[in-house]
Design an enzyme around this catalytic site. Structure first.
Site, PDB file in Angstrom:
ATOM      1  N   HIS A 239       9.932   1.665  -3.399  1.00 19.67           N
ATOM      2  CA  HIS A 239       9.522   0.318  -3.670  1.00 19.67           C
ATOM      3  C   HIS A 239       9.077  -0.473  -2.159  1.00 19.67           C
ATOM      4  O   HIS A 239       8.046  -1.251  -2.134  1.00 19.67           O
ATOM      5  CB  HIS A 239      10.686  -0.650  -3.595  1.00 19.67           C
ATOM      6  CG  HIS A 239      10.900  -1.637  -3.566  1.00 19.67           C
ATOM      7  ND1 HIS A 239      10.869  -2.981  -4.572  1.00 19.67           N
ATOM      8  CD2 HIS A 239      11.182  -3.053  -3.001  1.00 19.67           C
ATOM      9  CE1 HIS A 239      10.703  -4.566  -4.221  1.00 19.67           C
ATOM     10  NE2 HIS A 239      11.093  -4.049  -3.372  1.00 19.67           N
ATOM     11  N   CYS A 240       9.353   0.087  -1.039  1.00 18.26           N
ATOM     12  CA  CYS A 240       9.158  -0.693  -0.098  1.00 18.26           C
ATOM     13  C   CYS A 240       7.356  -0.234   0.697  1.00 18.26           C
ATOM     14  O   CYS A 240       6.874  -1.312   0.898  1.00 18.26           O
ATOM     15  CB  CYS A 240       9.387  -0.052   1.289  1.00 18.26           C
ATOM     16  SG  CYS A 240      11.595  -0.632   1.173  1.00 18.26           S
ATOM     17  N   ILE A 241       6.488   1.458   0.934  1.00 18.59           N
ATOM     18  CA  ILE A 241       5.673   1.538   1.576  1.00 18.59           C
ATOM     19  C   ILE A 241       4.225   0.730   0.699  1.00 18.59           C
ATOM     20  O   ILE A 241       3.504   0.020   1.353  1.00 18.59           O
ATOM     21  CB  ILE A 241       5.300   2.920   1.851  1.00 18.59           C
ATOM     22  CG1 ILE A 241       6.623   2.762   2.947  1.00 18.59           C
ATOM     23  CG2 ILE A 241       4.492   2.687   2.771  1.00 18.59           C
ATOM     24  CD1 ILE A 241       6.603   4.216   3.134  1.00 18.59           C
TER      25      ILE A 241
END
Length: 439
Positions: free
Chosen positions: A272-274
């Site tokens: 979900h983040c990078i």
């Protein structure tokens, strides 16, 4: 800094903590609060998730059902779809998705909808904390006006803070409770309240001067990884043309005991983040009239990696006098990283779609994902094939997209006609190396 509090106090003396969203962030956080002695009520809009958890069944592979059962049986944990109960907890921790729009701009609809619901039931003395990754300013500029629509004032009638999640699913070295947690408050009173709540769950708390610092901290952490992964992804392409093995180069560089940290290339970014966070910051930067060329370039390089893998696959087939169109391809691994069942933003999804668009006949195997499910932007409607020697021999290409530990790579190479390895998973394979093409 504060340390995690282990308490044997009665249920009337410990806080009731509400966690909104029982996914990859919310459920591990609930576990830590329960283990710290707090009471927890989880809120989720998915009735199936609520039913599973209340029956002691974990919806996440890396959170054992035995732990969920223990949480429920302790009497300190329950989950509900009833948002009317939002007024009961002393603190409400928001753990909802923060995706991108089709134009790759921040999509805060889940945060906004959650805050609108909370505002209906918000009472004096409650603490509201956002844990979802976002751009600096979200807590103050987006959440604050919605929550104050309740008629209550932040910092006086209720408390407001931001504390970014630092989850790494599948990483056995770190648990939610042992990872230092950054906390920023809307004001000093909000910070004190947030620290007092979190010390039931987290061993080490790091307080910062504002919500904006905490928000920027998480963006920086993920940007650091994105930029460095982009560098090695670009070097992978260059070194391939030069006849060099990028993984061997990285291994050699890693022997330096200072000034270097290894990052590894792959078929694209997942999780979900990078893949998402850099675009949150570049969008915000435009409000200040400043282009973020370095960050945007890293995003472009990482986003292009699935296309590079497909190109290398086409070239490898061409060398064997075959066309990608009409070829049978088996993708190994649907998860975005090894040994987990998380397919959020997984490059494997785009690889499959790109291969199909080129006319290939594509199947997949993943020991942790028996079938695909509908996502916001994708719906493959596929089921995992059961691996066997006969199955492997049916395909023109076996493409290793995720290097799960369950796979026997020696056996896979032995039975495959051609292996495209995007993870250096076959580094230890000694025989039939002519079948292996690194991408």
């Amino acid at each position: 800094m504060m340390t995690k509090k282990k308490t044997k106090a009665s249920s009337n003396e410990v806080p009731l903590v509400g966690i909104v969203g029982l996914g990859y962030v919310g459920l591990p956080l609930a576990r830590e609060f329960c283990q710290g002695g707090a009471r927890v009520v989880g809120f989720d809009i998915n009735p199936q998730t609520v039913s599973k958890i209340n029956r002691g069944v974990s919806p996440l592979r890396h959170i054992p059902s035995s732990q969920v059962r223990q949480m429920v049986k302790s009497g300190r944990f329950r989950v509900t779809c009833s948002m009317e109960q939002l007024s009961k907890p002393e603190a409400l921790l928001i753990c909802v998705p923060t995706p991108l729009t089709e134009n790759r701009e921040p999509d805060l609809k889940y945060v906004e909808a959650t805050c609108e619901t909370i505002a209906k039931y918000l009472r004096k003395g409650q603490l509201v904390v956002l844990e979802s990754t976002t751009y600096p300013g979200t807590t103050r500029e987006v959440m604050l006006p919605i929550l104050e629509g309740s008629g209550l004032k932040a910092g006086r009638d209720f408390y407001l803070a931001y504390s970014p999640e630092r989850e790494d699913p599948g990483n056995a070295r770190f648990q939610t409770g042992t990872i230092p947690k950054v906390v920023g408050g809307y004001n000093a009173a909000s910070l004190r309240k947030a620290l007092a709540i979190y010390h039931y769950a987290i061993e080490t708390l790091v307080s910062v001067d504002s919500c904006e610092v905490a928000e920027a901290c998480k963006i920086l952490e993920n940007m650091y990884r994105s930029v460095n992964i982009a560098m090695v992804n670009e070097l992978k392409k260059l070194f391939d043309r030069m006849g060099l093995d990028v993984w061997e180069v990285i291994r050699a560089a890693s022997t330096k005991p200072f000034g270097y940290q290894p990052f590894y290339p792959g078929p694209g970014l997942g999780g979900h983040c990078i893949p998402i966070d850099p675009f949150y910051l570049t969008w915000k930067a435009r409000q200040y009239g400043m282009p973020t060329r370095f960050i945007e370039l890293a995003g472009e390089i990482n986003t292009d990696m699935p296309h590079y893998v497909v190109q290398r696959t086409m070239e490898a087939l061409n060398e064997r006098r075959k066309s990608l169109k009409g070829s049978k391809v088996l993708v190994l691994g649907l998860a975005y990283k090894k040994d987990i069942d998380d397919i959020r933003e997984s490059p494997s999804i785009e690889l499959i779609e790109l291969l199909k668009a080129k006319g290939a006949k594509v199947d997949y195997n993943d020991p942790y994902i028996p079938r695909t499910h509908k996502q916001r932007e994708h719906d493959l409607k596929m089921s995992s094939k059961t691996l066997s020697a006969r199955l492997l021999q049916r395909y023109d290409v076996v493409l290793i997209a995720t290097d799960h530990s369950d796979y026997d790579y020696e056996w896979i190479v032995k039975n495959a006609a051609l292996v495209i390895d995007t993870r250096n998973a076959t580094a230890g394979v000694k025989r039939s190396r002519s079948k292996i093409v690194k991408a």
